[in-house]
Structures are given as structure tokens and as C-alpha cells.
Design an enzyme around this catalytic site. Sequence first.
Site, PDB file in Angstrom:
ATOM      1  N   ASP A 104       2.201   5.727  -6.528  1.00 10.94           N
ATOM      2  CA  ASP A 104       3.436   5.783  -5.747  1.00 10.94           C
ATOM      3  C   ASP A 104       4.706   5.847  -6.601  1.00 10.94           C
ATOM      4  O   ASP A 104       5.753   6.242  -6.101  1.00 10.94           O
ATOM      5  CB  ASP A 104       3.527   4.559  -4.819  1.00 10.94           C
ATOM      6  CG  ASP A 104       2.601   4.714  -3.627  1.00 10.94           C
ATOM      7  OD1 ASP A 104       2.405   5.845  -3.182  1.00 10.94           O
ATOM      8  OD2 ASP A 104       2.082   3.687  -3.147  1.00 10.94           O
ATOM      9  N   HIS A 156      -2.150  -2.233  -9.770  1.00 12.73           N
ATOM     10  CA  HIS A 156      -3.205  -1.701  -8.916  1.00 12.73           C
ATOM     11  C   HIS A 156      -4.389  -2.643  -8.911  1.00 12.73           C
ATOM     12  O   HIS A 156      -4.702  -3.240  -9.938  1.00 12.73           O
ATOM     13  CB  HIS A 156      -3.650  -0.305  -9.387  1.00 12.73           C
ATOM     14  CG  HIS A 156      -4.347   0.466  -8.329  1.00 12.73           C
ATOM     15  ND1 HIS A 156      -5.694   0.341  -8.083  1.00 12.73           N
ATOM     16  CD2 HIS A 156      -3.869   1.339  -7.404  1.00 12.73           C
ATOM     17  CE1 HIS A 156      -6.010   1.124  -7.063  1.00 12.73           C
ATOM     18  NE2 HIS A 156      -4.927   1.739  -6.630  1.00 12.73           N
ATOM     19  N   HIS A 204       0.878  -1.190   0.000  1.00  6.93           N
ATOM     20  CA  HIS A 204       0.000   0.000   0.000  1.00  6.93           C
ATOM     21  C   HIS A 204       0.912   1.236   0.000  1.00  6.93           C
ATOM     22  O   HIS A 204       1.685   1.431  -0.927  1.00  6.93           O
ATOM     23  CB  HIS A 204      -0.937  -0.106   1.199  1.00  6.93           C
ATOM     24  CG  HIS A 204      -2.090   0.846   1.235  1.00  6.93           C
ATOM     25  ND1 HIS A 204      -2.430   1.667   0.201  1.00  6.93           N
ATOM     26  CD2 HIS A 204      -3.008   1.110   2.220  1.00  6.93           C
ATOM     27  CE1 HIS A 204      -3.500   2.389   0.526  1.00  6.93           C
ATOM     28  NE2 HIS A 204      -3.863   2.071   1.752  1.00  6.93           N
TER      29      HIS A 204
END
Length: 375
Positions: A312, A261, A222
Site C-alpha cells: 500500500d 506486514h 488492511h
Amino acid sequence: MTAQSNAKGLEGVVASETSLSFIDGQEGILVYRGYDIHDLAPHASFLESVFLLWNGRLPTRGELSSFEAEIAGQRGLDPTTIDVLRRLPSDTTPMAALRTAASVEGTTDPDAEDNSAEANLRKAKRLVARFPTMIAAYHRLRGGAEPLDPDASLGHAADFVRMANGEPGTDEAAAALDRTLLLYLDHGFNASTFACRVIAATLGDMHSAVVGGVGALKGSLHGGANAKAMEMLLEIGELEHAGPFLDSAFAEKRKIMGFGHRVYKTEDPRATHLREMSGELTRQAGLEKYYEISRYLEDRITGEKGIRPNVDFYCATVYYSLGLPIDLYTPIFAMGRIGGWSGHVMEQHADNRLIRPRARYVGEMDRSWVPIDER
Ligand code: ACO
């Protein structure tokens, strides 16, 4: 409501409803309260988006000024929190320190046990205001320096940079950081937000829920991925090493941090903005090679595996270009997501039902009791 039993990792399961954010993973769309992220990112500030998320509408200029002033005035930590941060073992990670600080604030907050809408809003404001102060205070303490008091005359991101680094950064750096916070603000029932909602749904309090959120975000699948992505880019070091690195990562079936994802099957719309920011900021900082390595990885991973960068990946080089310490990347993600977490706690408490799914039992049955001396 769709219910897919046995969906591993609850993939595709619609667990409840929210009015805060909408994601279309097929089309690559992210919407906060009806506004497309592509309209918000270039125009709105982080706190303007927090106001939108909590109130369901954009603030007027006057409302935004009051909101910003109110948040800025709440940045100071309770002295107990500083005391606890000071006593943490020196190898405590900043995410563990943030989790601890959020929990300690939950013991001193005057509204700690009050789950009313008014008290929740007061707590949400304090948490949004104080997450940057918690992270910066711990960062200073672990480096042997004293925490700096907040300066309410500075903007949200700018004051964080000053409190963490000891000196203010440029307006451009603060604006870039602020935009990343906006992009991190909310994202449906992601793992950390769902953790917050499960805790809130027991009628657990705001701080307990948020502490659970920080714990969930800490993991490398995450929020921890932004720091891991930068570590990977540094390990690769030079563009000519990127090919062999990927070859062995593919051969060993290693996951590449910052890619993939659960929901997006196309471009993560947040990555679109962060890629552009990364290109610009790495150039300004003389760190273009990390952008070039990133582009190489993206081209090959997307081309050969069909897996795209998530929020990210390019955020890593944005933060690196801004000179932020790598182990603060995930806490900074939390500085943005706290607006979403607290919004979800308020939404959960406003129309609550205990979240309590079932498990399919796959263990043994009908075993006979064996007295302890006969085992
Ligand atoms: N690198 C290489 N292969 C990958 C990656 C990756 N980053 N992500 C997924 N895959 C592959 C898997 O190996 C798997 O392949 P297989 O079917 O041949 O076994 C397939 O794609 C599906 O992957 P899952 O892990 O099952 O997909 P899931 O939806 O469970 O995972 C996740 C999503 C956890 C984000 C995953 O893509 C991942 O681990 N990425 C790296 C960590 C990361 O960047 N996390 C941040 C996510 S964004 C956020 O939380 C803010």
C-alpha cells in the site's frame, strides 16, 4: 496442517489449502498459480492474471480476447444499483458505497442463490466487470454528475478512468493502473479473502462472501492503508518535515501506514514494482517530492525499526500521480482483489467444509444465579 492454539490474530496458523497464490514471507516471494509476480507484473495484464487465477493456466491470445470481451460486455450495472447509490447519504464513503452496491447486485443477479460452479463463474465475471462501474458511478453521483455508461471498446482500467473522471486518461495511465490491479489481485489468506472464505464455507453465496470481503478490506490495517499513507505524505508536505514527523511518530509509538506486514519479513515483492512505478510516475507528474519523502521514510523506518513498506505504501503515490481521488484508493484495491475473492469463493465451494474454529474461553465460571431484584 499446522495448528497453533492461542495464536493471537491467527498468526502463523495454516487454516486451509489453496492453489491460487503462494507467499514466502521470509524470501519475499509471491506466486500466482505457479508464476512469480516478478514475471507477471511486467508482462501480463490484470484480466490475463484473473484468467490464470480462475483457470489455473495462462490464456491463449484468442482466449484472452474472448475473456476481455466477455468481461467488457458485463460492465453495466443493474438500474436498482444505480438507484440505491443515488439515495445514499452524501457523506457515504466510497468503500461503504461499494459494499452496498455489491450487496444490491446480489439481489438482482440472475444466479444470486445458485452456488454451482457454472453460476459462480458467471457471477465472478459480472463482479470483476462491475466493481469499476460501481465505484465510478458513485464517484460521479456524489459529485452531482450522472453515471456514465461503460464503453466496451475500452480496456478494463481505461474505461474505469473514463467513467470516474468523465474523460479518458492516457494509455500509460491506464497501463499503470492495470498493473496495480494485477499486483493487488490475490494474496493467500489475507484478512478480506479469509472473510470471503468463511462466508462461502457456510454455503453462503458469492455476493454475500464478497460483501464481507469489502467490509474487511475497508479497515486501515488492511486495504485502507493506501489512502492513509497518502494522507500522511500530504500532511508531511515537504522533505524537511519528514524527520520531525517520524521522530514524533516513533516517540508516540504511532503506526506508520503502508509499513509492516504479517507475513513478509523482507521486501514485499509487490512493493518492489510499486516503488519503481512511483519514482517514474511522480517524476512525470511533477510530484517528485512525495517520492523523496517516501524514500526518506522507508530508509529510516527500515533502518531504525526493521519494518518495510508493504503493497500500500508506494501505491499511494502511484495513484496520486495518476490524479485519482484519495478516497478511491481502497475501492480500487478492491477492483483488483475482487478477482482473488471470487476465485477463493469458487475454490471453497468446489471442496467445502464449514470453517468453524474454537475460542479459548477466558471469562468467569461457576457463578451463582442472582434474581433480578437482588442485584
Ligand atoms: N509502523 C510502526 N510500527 C509498526 C508498524 C508500522 N506500520 N507495523 C508494525 N509495527 C511494529 C508494532 O508496533 C510492533 O512493535 P512492538 O513489538 O514493539 O509492539 C511490531 O512492529 C509488530 O507489529 P504488529 O502490529 O503486532 O504486527 P502484525 O503482524 O499484527 O501487523 C500490520 C501487521 C497490521 C500490517 C501492521 O504492520 C500495521 O498495522 N501496519 C500499518 C497498516 C498497514 O500498512 N496495513 C496494510 C497491510 S498490507 C495489506 O493489508 C494489503
